[in-house]
Design an enzyme around this catalytic site. Structure first.
Site, PDB file in Angstrom:
ATOM      1  N   GLY A  42     -11.088  -2.241  -5.668  1.00 28.15           N
ATOM      2  CA  GLY A  42     -10.240  -1.864  -4.535  1.00 28.15           C
ATOM      3  C   GLY A  42      -8.811  -1.638  -4.996  1.00 28.15           C
ATOM      4  N   GLY A 110     -16.128  -5.778   1.073  1.00 26.19           N
ATOM      5  CA  GLY A 110     -17.105  -4.693   0.979  1.00 26.19           C
ATOM      6  C   GLY A 110     -16.613  -3.376   1.526  1.00 26.19           C
ATOM      7  N   GLU A 118     -19.464  -7.999  -6.306  1.00 25.66           N
ATOM      8  CA  GLU A 118     -18.294  -8.873  -6.098  1.00 25.66           C
ATOM      9  C   GLU A 118     -18.735 -10.304  -5.797  1.00 25.66           C
ATOM     10  OE1 GLU A 118     -15.016  -5.681  -4.392  1.00 25.66           O
ATOM     11  OE2 GLU A 118     -16.355  -6.644  -2.982  1.00 25.66           O
ATOM     12  N   LYS A 136      -4.251  -8.315   5.868  1.00 24.22           N
ATOM     13  CA  LYS A 136      -5.610  -8.857   5.709  1.00 24.22           C
ATOM     14  C   LYS A 136      -5.779 -10.233   6.369  1.00 24.22           C
ATOM     15  CE  LYS A 136      -6.392  -5.294   3.088  1.00 24.22           C
ATOM     16  NZ  LYS A 136      -6.717  -5.376   1.695  1.00 24.22           N
TER      17      LYS A 136
HETATM   18  C1  5RP Z   1     -14.373  -3.680  -2.184  1.00 27.06           C
HETATM   19  C2  5RP Z   1     -13.658  -4.783  -1.535  1.00 27.06           C
HETATM   20  C3  5RP Z   1     -12.163  -4.771  -1.619  1.00 27.06           C
HETATM   21  O1  5RP Z   1     -11.749  -5.917  -2.270  1.00 27.06           O
HETATM   22  C4  5RP Z   1     -11.602  -4.717  -0.241  1.00 27.06           C
HETATM   23  O2  5RP Z   1     -12.131  -3.563   0.405  1.00 27.06           O
HETATM   24  C5  5RP Z   1     -10.079  -4.641  -0.260  1.00 27.06           C
HETATM   25  O3  5RP Z   1      -9.658  -3.402  -0.720  1.00 27.06           O
HETATM   26  P1  5RP Z   1      -8.130  -3.028  -0.906  1.00 27.06           P
HETATM   27  O4  5RP Z   1      -7.578  -3.933  -1.944  1.00 27.06           O
HETATM   28  O5  5RP Z   1      -8.169  -1.584  -1.330  1.00 27.06           O
HETATM   29  O6  5RP Z   1      -7.450  -3.196   0.426  1.00 27.06           O
HETATM   30  O7  5RP Z   1     -14.201  -5.685  -0.958  1.00 27.06           O
HETATM   31  O8  5RP Z   1     -15.749  -3.756  -1.954  1.00 27.06           O
END
Ligand code: 5RP
Length: 239
Positions: A42, A110, A118, A136
């Site tokens: 990500g 995800g 992961e 988040k």
């Molecule tokens: C990928 C994930 C990522 O960690 C999650 O989507 C967060 O993404 P980002 O750091 O781009 O906000 O779970 O499967």
């Protein structure tokens, strides 16, 4: 979208990106010479990989297990040595992003489609640290649709079961409109349990018993710490 809304949105995205970078830098500072690392997926995890790459180029010696082909490629480009869980079944530290986290450090993951690898990598690590920006952090999980990775054949029975739990279920699509395929060649059902998931642990256990579910994006009781970026500042949150 009008121009004012676009400018505001770009500003928020830039602020969140700065926060992700700060959280990632704090996680890289936790890395010591000789460590076996789990390396997430990500945009936040990519900041971690970039910064880790700089330290490796400066002489740090580590090995990593990547949670996606995308992250593995970036590691290779930056000279970060990769291993796998056959060769290195126990990791010292795994670092990854999240789509949501609550006060008990339960996560939804995800959004990038890498939840299966992961979760395996986080489970193999002695310490699992999440890096995130403030967008988040939630009181109760569930505004972000929960990704559930499935065997394609089970799509309809699983959709029926999920709808009985009041989820609005969408099969994730790739840019060309075909079903999105994970690195393990499965499909993803994005499940909006809106607005909240009242008991993440119970839902996690239920989903795990359903035939055709390969994995789901609820990570309960796995996270040691969240490093929450805010501008240049980082707050360490423990459960
Ligand atoms: C990928 C994930 C990522 O960690 C999650 O989507 C967060 O993404 P980002 O750091 O781009 O906000 O779970 O499967």
């Amino acid at each position: 979208m009008n121009q004012t809304t676009k400018v505001k949105k770009d500003g928020v995205a830039r602020m969140n990106d700065k926060a992700k970078q700060s959280a990632a830098n704090a996680a890289v500072e936790m890395v010591e010479n000789g460590m076996r690392l789990g390396i997430g997926t990500g945009s936040t995890a990519e900041h971690f990989i970039q910064q880790l790459g700089r330290r490796v180029q400066g002489g740090l010696s580590v090995v990593g297990v990547a949670t996606s082909e995308r992250s593995a490629e970036l590691c290779r480009d930056l000279g970060i040595a990769l291993t796998d869980l056959d060769e290195t079944p126990v990791l010292d530290l795994a670092v990854d992003g999240a789509d949501e986290f609550d006060g008990a450090l339960n996560l939804i993951k995800g959004g990038g489609g890498a939840l299966l690898r992961e979760k395996i990598v986080a489970g193999a690590a002695e310490r699992f640290v999440v890096i995130a920006d403030a967008s988040k952090k939630v009181d109760i999980l569930g505004a972000f649709p929960l990704p559930v990775e499935i065997i394609p054949m089970a799509r309809q029975p699983l959709t029926g079961r999920l709808e009985k739990l009041d989820a609005v279920v969408t099969l994730r699509q790739a840019a060309d409109g075909a079903p999105f395929r994970t690195d393990e060649n499965h499909w993803i059902l994005d499940c909006a349990f809106g607005p909240t998931i009242d008991n993440p642990m119970e839902l996690a256990q239920t989903l795990s018993t359903w035939p055709g579910v390969v994995e789901h994006g609820l990570f309960c009781g796995m996270t040691e710490q969240v490093l929450l970026g805010n501008g240049n500042q980082v707050q360490a949150i423990t459960g």
